[in-house]
Design a protein around this motif. Structure first.
Motif, PDB file in Angstrom:
ATOM      1  N   ASP A 362       0.017  18.024  -7.328  1.00  0.00           N
ATOM      2  CA  ASP A 362      -0.306  17.662  -8.703  1.00  0.00           C
ATOM      3  C   ASP A 362       0.174  16.245  -9.006  1.00  0.00           C
ATOM      4  O   ASP A 362      -0.518  15.456  -9.647  1.00  0.00           O
ATOM      5  N   TYR A 363       1.374  15.951  -8.499  1.00  0.00           N
ATOM      6  CA  TYR A 363       1.916  14.616  -8.718  1.00  0.00           C
ATOM      7  C   TYR A 363       0.984  13.565  -8.124  1.00  0.00           C
ATOM      8  O   TYR A 363       0.612  12.591  -8.779  1.00  0.00           O
ATOM      9  N   ILE A 364       0.596  13.793  -6.870  1.00  0.00           N
ATOM     10  CA  ILE A 364      -0.254  12.808  -6.203  1.00  0.00           C
ATOM     11  C   ILE A 364      -1.570  12.643  -6.952  1.00  0.00           C
ATOM     12  O   ILE A 364      -2.007  11.530  -7.257  1.00  0.00           O
ATOM     13  N   SER A 365      -2.197  13.770  -7.289  1.00  0.00           N
ATOM     14  CA  SER A 365      -3.529  13.653  -7.878  1.00  0.00           C
ATOM     15  C   SER A 365      -3.479  12.996  -9.253  1.00  0.00           C
ATOM     16  O   SER A 365      -4.434  12.346  -9.650  1.00  0.00           O
ATOM     17  N   SER A 366      -2.373  13.164  -9.968  1.00  0.00           N
ATOM     18  CA  SER A 366      -2.385  12.510 -11.280  1.00  0.00           C
ATOM     19  C   SER A 366      -1.864  11.077 -11.235  1.00  0.00           C
ATOM     20  O   SER A 366      -1.997  10.359 -12.211  1.00  0.00           O
ATOM     21  N   VAL A 383      -4.857   8.545   4.585  1.00  0.00           N
ATOM     22  CA  VAL A 383      -3.746   7.769   5.109  1.00  0.00           C
ATOM     23  C   VAL A 383      -2.678   8.785   5.526  1.00  0.00           C
ATOM     24  O   VAL A 383      -2.336   9.670   4.750  1.00  0.00           O
ATOM     25  N   ASP A 384      -2.204   8.685   6.738  1.00  0.00           N
ATOM     26  CA  ASP A 384      -1.127   9.566   7.187  1.00  0.00           C
ATOM     27  C   ASP A 384       0.167   8.768   7.211  1.00  0.00           C
ATOM     28  O   ASP A 384       0.218   7.685   7.792  1.00  0.00           O
ATOM     29  N   LEU A 385       1.180   9.333   6.596  1.00  0.00           N
ATOM     30  CA  LEU A 385       2.485   8.678   6.593  1.00  0.00           C
ATOM     31  C   LEU A 385       3.501   9.577   7.290  1.00  0.00           C
ATOM     32  O   LEU A 385       3.432  10.803   7.187  1.00  0.00           O
ATOM     33  N   VAL A 396      12.716   7.729   3.414  1.00  0.00           N
ATOM     34  CA  VAL A 396      13.040   6.394   3.940  1.00  0.00           C
ATOM     35  C   VAL A 396      12.346   6.194   5.286  1.00  0.00           C
ATOM     36  O   VAL A 396      11.792   7.136   5.848  1.00  0.00           O
ATOM     37  N   ASN A 397      12.419   4.977   5.780  1.00  0.00           N
ATOM     38  CA  ASN A 397      11.777   4.632   7.059  1.00  0.00           C
ATOM     39  C   ASN A 397      10.322   5.082   7.109  1.00  0.00           C
ATOM     40  O   ASN A 397       9.887   5.725   8.057  1.00  0.00           O
ATOM     41  N   ILE A 398       9.622   4.766   6.049  1.00  0.00           N
ATOM     42  CA  ILE A 398       8.224   5.205   5.974  1.00  0.00           C
ATOM     43  C   ILE A 398       7.363   4.364   6.907  1.00  0.00           C
ATOM     44  O   ILE A 398       7.468   3.136   6.919  1.00  0.00           O
ATOM     45  N   SER A 399       6.559   5.027   7.706  1.00  0.00           N
ATOM     46  CA  SER A 399       5.622   4.260   8.510  1.00  0.00           C
ATOM     47  C   SER A 399       4.231   4.887   8.422  1.00  0.00           C
ATOM     48  O   SER A 399       4.075   6.070   8.129  1.00  0.00           O
ATOM     49  N   ARG A 414       3.466   3.702  -1.964  1.00  0.00           N
ATOM     50  CA  ARG A 414       4.008   3.655  -3.323  1.00  0.00           C
ATOM     51  C   ARG A 414       4.188   5.066  -3.879  1.00  0.00           C
ATOM     52  O   ARG A 414       5.225   5.406  -4.436  1.00  0.00           O
ATOM     53  N   LEU A 415       3.153   5.896  -3.688  1.00  0.00           N
ATOM     54  CA  LEU A 415       3.221   7.261  -4.196  1.00  0.00           C
ATOM     55  C   LEU A 415       4.394   8.014  -3.596  1.00  0.00           C
ATOM     56  O   LEU A 415       5.120   8.719  -4.284  1.00  0.00           O
ATOM     57  N   LEU A 416       4.567   7.837  -2.293  1.00  0.00           N
ATOM     58  CA  LEU A 416       5.643   8.555  -1.610  1.00  0.00           C
ATOM     59  C   LEU A 416       7.002   8.065  -2.112  1.00  0.00           C
ATOM     60  O   LEU A 416       7.887   8.864  -2.424  1.00  0.00           O
TER      61      LEU A 416
END
Lengths: 436, 193
Positions: A362-366, A383-385, A396-399, A414-416
């Motif tokens: 829900d967070y992502i979609s809004s 997009v796969d993170l 952290v250490n998002i790729s 940004r969303l993450l």
């Protein structure tokens, strides 16, 4: 009275119940501006109505009423007390049997034109009728070969469609008055291949009749829409025309992979890499042009030659669709299956959103803001993170494991980063798929 | 028999959805359930058409959904029949799509567009609304004004602004969403202060 009260409590939208008939009138332009507005306004308040409105867009005029009558009948049968159901089953069986026979008969009659196409050699004289846009035309008389009787017939219903077609195709051929005459059809190859080839060859030999390279049959300067031999249709229906054009968007960019189709079960044609297509259809048939990310268009086949008519506009409602594909098991597993939007990937060791996948979705979609880059270039995908979760639950250490476009990747990150926290799994690693 | 039913029919018309649902839940009155279902059958059929894109499949789905509500209404309490039916129908169609392997991604975004409740326009709210309207992009503001204040239809707005029908609709939807977000933000700010 009761209903009105409870309805008004729930917003203005539901105080009037719109029927399929209203929706049909809407789609076919039979509503006044005020009526249209009322329906649109109600649809904005009521997603049920909004989606139903879209659903009915694909139905032919007049179909909805019949379909709903049938449904009401089925529903009545369903809830009728048990004792009466025996009769219902008998009736249903009869319907199936009769319906089956009907279908067989229909199929056979459909095949008939092919058989007729083979016949001209054996049967004389032949009565050939050619319907043109202006009415009925007959080829000129020629005294050689096997005689063919040509009859003049007026078919008001067809004429109406044809006239409409003509008006829009802006052909200005005057209605040619053709004298009643017996014409000859020159020899038709005895062992000819079936179908339109025979028809074309045979027709080309009729004086005053020409078949152009696209398969259009022209009699004395007018397009022929239907041919009957001995009262039976020569082509399955009216001759099909091949339309050639390209499907473009509003930036005049070609749309590859757009589909053109008459009915949902008919064969479809897809545009090539540069948006070009060739499509065979009868002038008066309704053709649906669809492409992913664009609003579908329904138009008459004769409009296919008009570039503006096959221009599609982006479907903004779809562009905003966001689907979050979550990895990991969750209690909402069943609900996810029902949504059809999730890949069930089981990795119980991976990090999980603290508030659960359902809330995270829900967070992502809004919050997802579709990047301009994705809108302009019609980018769709995921997009796969991958990331790790620190002591405070922050990712952290998002790729980026799978990139889509620069600004899409940035938006996913940004969303993450700004989103709710995560709980560490055994591996303390997390994965997130964001669909654009 | 038919005489009895016609009396029932009249009775059913005057009852609201929830009363009919209750008649089924508590008294097992299948006819009552059919009566309330029939009220929304037009919408159910339209929704099924939208997802299944085939009239015949959609008609079967309409009957399938009825079986689902016959089964589920005895199990769950349902507060507001219409919105529950909407969800049941949607899920039923999505399940159909899945089972036929016609994998199609289905949004769960548009619901966000719909305001749950009508705004109560008191002065405070109205002031906020005005500010939020000003913050809207020019095009959205114009479209929203034409739609809500001048009661124009999408078609008429399209004719006035030279936009496609679908563009008008998406502008109104986006405008509404922006307004909602803006209003909420302002409420939060006020609470925070």
């Amino acid at each position: 009275m009761f209903k009105k009260e409870s309805d008004s409590k729930r917003g203005a939208g539901v105080s009037q119940r719109f029927t399929a008939l209203d929706i049909e009138r809407y789609h076919h332009g039979l509503m006044t501006g005020a009526e249209r507005h009322a329906l649109e306004r109600a649809a904005l308040e009521d997603p049920f109505l909004e989606e139903a409105l879209e659903g009915y867009a694909s139905l032919a005029p007049g179909q909805a009423a019949g379909d709903l009558a049938a449904l009401r009948e089925r529903l009545a049968e369903r809830v009728r007390p048990h004792r009466k159901r025996v009769a219902w089953w008998v009736a249903a069986a009869a319907v199936v049997v009769l319906g089956g026979a009907g279908i067989v008969a229909y199929r056979m009659s459909e095949k008939a034109p092919g058989a007729v196409a083979m016949k001209p050699v054996a049967v004389t004289p032949q009565a050939v009728t050619l319907d043109t846009a202006a009415g009925v035309a007959k080829p000129n008389a020629v005294p050689s070969g096997q005689p063919l009787a040509v009859e003049r017939k007026s078919r008001p219903a067809r004429k109406k469609i044809a006239t409409k077609a003509r008006a829009l195709a802006t052909t200005k051929a005057p209605a040619t008055e053709i004298d009643s005459a017996t014409v000859a059809m020159a020899t038709v190859p005895a062992a000819a291949p079936a179908g339109n080839v025979v028809a074309e060859d045979a027709l080309k030999k009729l004086p005053g009749v020409a078949v152009d390279k696209d398969g259009n049959v022209v009699a004395q300067g007018e397009r022929v829409t239907r041919i009957r031999v001995n009262g039976k249709q020569f082509f399955p229906a009216s001759p099909k025309t091949m339309f050639q054009n390209r499907v473009i968007d509003y930036n005049h960019q070609p749309i590859p992979g757009a589909t053109l189709q008459v009915g949902p079960t008919d064969n479809y044609v897809m545009t090539d890499r540069k948006g070009y297509f060739r499509f065979n259809a009868q002038d008066s048939q309704r053709v649906v042009v669809t492409a992913v990310g664009y609003t579908s268009k329904e138009l008459y086949a004769y409009q296919l030659n008009d570039l503006a008519a096959v221009q599609l506009s982006p479907d903004t409602s779809r562009l905003n669709e966001v689907v979050v594909v979550g990895y990991g098991t969750s209690k909402t597993g069943l609900a996810r299956k029902a949504m059809g939007a999730y890949h069930a990937v089981t990795d119980t060791n991976a990090a999980q959103p603290l508030e659960g996948w359902s809330n995270y979705n829900d967070y992502i979609s809004s919050n997802l803001q579709l990047p301009d880059q994705a809108i302009v270039n019609h980018i769709h995908g995921e997009v796969d993170l991958t990331f790790e979760v620190d002591e405070t639950g922050k990712p952290v250490n998002i790729s980026v494991a799978k990139s889509l476009c620069d600004s899409c990747d940035a938006e996913a990150i940004r969303l993450l980063q700004q989103g709710p926290g995560w709980s560490k799994g055994k591996k303390a690693k997390g994965k997130l798929k964001v669909k654009f | 028999m038919s005489f009895l039913r016609s009396i029932r029919g009249k009775k059913a018309e005057s009852l609201d959805d929830e009363a009919l649902v209750k008649a089924y839940q508590e008294g097992g009155d299948l006819q009552a359930l059919a009566d309330v279902y029939e009220r929304y059958m037009d919408l159910v059929y339209g929704l099924c058409l939208r997802y299944l894109e085939d009239p015949e499949l959609a008609r079967d789905a309409v009957m399938g959904v009825f079986e689902v509500i016959v089964r589920d209404l005895t199990k769950y309490p349902v507060e507001y029949f219409k919105s529950w039916l909407y969800r049941v129908t949607k899920n039923y169609c999505l399940m159909q799509l899945r089972s036929t392997g016609k994998g199609k991604i289905v949004e769960f975004g548009p619901e966000l567009v719909y305001l749950e409740e009508e705004l109560h326009l008191n002065e405070e709210v109205y002031g906020k609304l005005e500010k939020c309207m000003e913050a809207l992009p020019e095009e959205q503001r114009r479209t929203i004004t034409l739609f809500y204040e001048e009661n124009k239809s999408y078609q008429e707005i399209g004719a006035l602004t030279g936009q496609e029908w679908s563009k008008v609709r998406s502008q109104i939807q986006n405008g509404r969403r922006n307004l909602k977000i803006c209003m909420e933000r302002r409420t939060h700010v006020q609470k925070g202060v």
